[in-house]
Design a protein around this motif. Structure first.
Motif, mmCIF file in Angstrom:
data_model
loop_
_atom_site.group_PDB
_atom_site.id
_atom_site.type_symbol
_atom_site.label_atom_id
_atom_site.label_comp_id
_atom_site.label_asym_id
_atom_site.label_seq_id
_atom_site.Cartn_x
_atom_site.Cartn_y
_atom_site.Cartn_z
ATOM 1 N N TYR A 31 0.814 -1.200 0.000
ATOM 2 C CA TYR A 31 0.000 0.000 0.000
ATOM 3 C C TYR A 31 0.854 1.259 0.000
ATOM 4 O O TYR A 31 1.954 1.285 0.557
ATOM 5 N N ALA A 32 0.318 2.287 -0.623
ATOM 6 C CA ALA A 32 0.848 3.633 -0.424
ATOM 7 C C ALA A 32 0.116 4.216 0.788
ATOM 8 O O ALA A 32 -1.098 4.020 0.943
ATOM 9 N N TYR A 93 -4.522 12.741 10.047
ATOM 10 C CA TYR A 93 -5.106 11.492 9.597
ATOM 11 C C TYR A 93 -4.102 10.712 8.754
ATOM 12 O O TYR A 93 -3.320 11.311 8.005
ATOM 13 N N CYS A 94 -4.178 9.395 8.848
ATOM 14 C CA CYS A 94 -3.429 8.584 7.911
ATOM 15 C C CYS A 94 -4.415 7.895 6.966
ATOM 16 O O CYS A 94 -5.585 7.687 7.309
ATOM 17 N N ALA A 95 -3.924 7.587 5.788
ATOM 18 C CA ALA A 95 -4.758 6.987 4.765
ATOM 19 C C ALA A 95 -3.935 5.990 3.963
ATOM 20 O O ALA A 95 -2.703 6.116 3.893
ATOM 21 N N ALA A 96 -4.618 5.017 3.371
ATOM 22 C CA ALA A 96 -3.910 3.982 2.618
ATOM 23 C C ALA A 96 -4.684 3.619 1.357
ATOM 24 O O ALA A 96 -5.919 3.701 1.324
ATOM 25 N N VAL A 97 -3.939 3.232 0.341
ATOM 26 C CA VAL A 97 -4.538 2.734 -0.890
ATOM 27 C C VAL A 97 -3.639 1.639 -1.443
ATOM 28 O O VAL A 97 -2.402 1.772 -1.431
ATOM 29 N N ASP A 113 -8.343 4.865 -0.281
ATOM 30 C CA ASP A 113 -9.522 4.051 0.006
ATOM 31 C C ASP A 113 -9.810 3.914 1.498
ATOM 32 O O ASP A 113 -10.954 3.686 1.887
ATOM 33 N N TYR A 114 -8.792 4.005 2.311
ATOM 34 C CA TYR A 114 -8.952 3.745 3.738
ATOM 35 C C TYR A 114 -8.394 4.915 4.538
ATOM 36 O O TYR A 114 -7.312 5.432 4.233
#
Length: 125
Positions: A31-32, A93-97, A113-114
């Motif tokens: 994931y990125a 916030y952290c986020a992942a795709v 996405d997350y």
């Protein structure tokens, strides 16, 4: 898939904080992962990202002060923040795709996405 951001708090100007983003249900190595922040009354803004291949990217406001690193064994991505300023105050916030391309470096919020719930960072004397 769950992302949990932690490590926020109150710090004086010039101080440091290290945020953590722990992922469950995914292998962070595929994931990125990005960090964003949102101050009251402002839009969410990009802070840092790490690609699946470990390439990092920062906006001008964060370069030289913030460092994003990852520990794939722990499925955790960190954001080390130094020389903090009052204008860094925000919810982070952290986020992942999921990333098929190793060098995929998403900077737009819509590319993720997350999202985690966020952790408050307050820089004040």
């Amino acid at each position: 898939v769950q992302l949990q951001a932690s490590g926020g708090g109150l710090v004086q100007p010039g101080g440091s904080l290290k945020l953590s983003c722990t992922a469950s249900g995914i292998s962070s190595s595929n994931y990125a992962v990005g960090w964003y922040r949102q101050a009251p009354g402002k839009e969410r803004e990009f802070v840092a990202l790490t690609t699946r291949g470990g390439i990092t990217n920062y906006p001008y406001s964060a370069k030289g002060r913030f460092t994003i690193t990852s520990d794939n064994a722990k499925s955790t991505v960190y954001l080390q923040m130094n020389s903090l300023k009052p204008e860094d105050t925000a919810v982070y916030y952290c986020a992942a795709v999921q990333s098929v391309v190793i060098g995929y470096a998403p900077r737009e919020t819509g590319e993720y996405d997350y999202w985690g719930r966020g952790t408050q960072v307050t820089v004040s004397s």
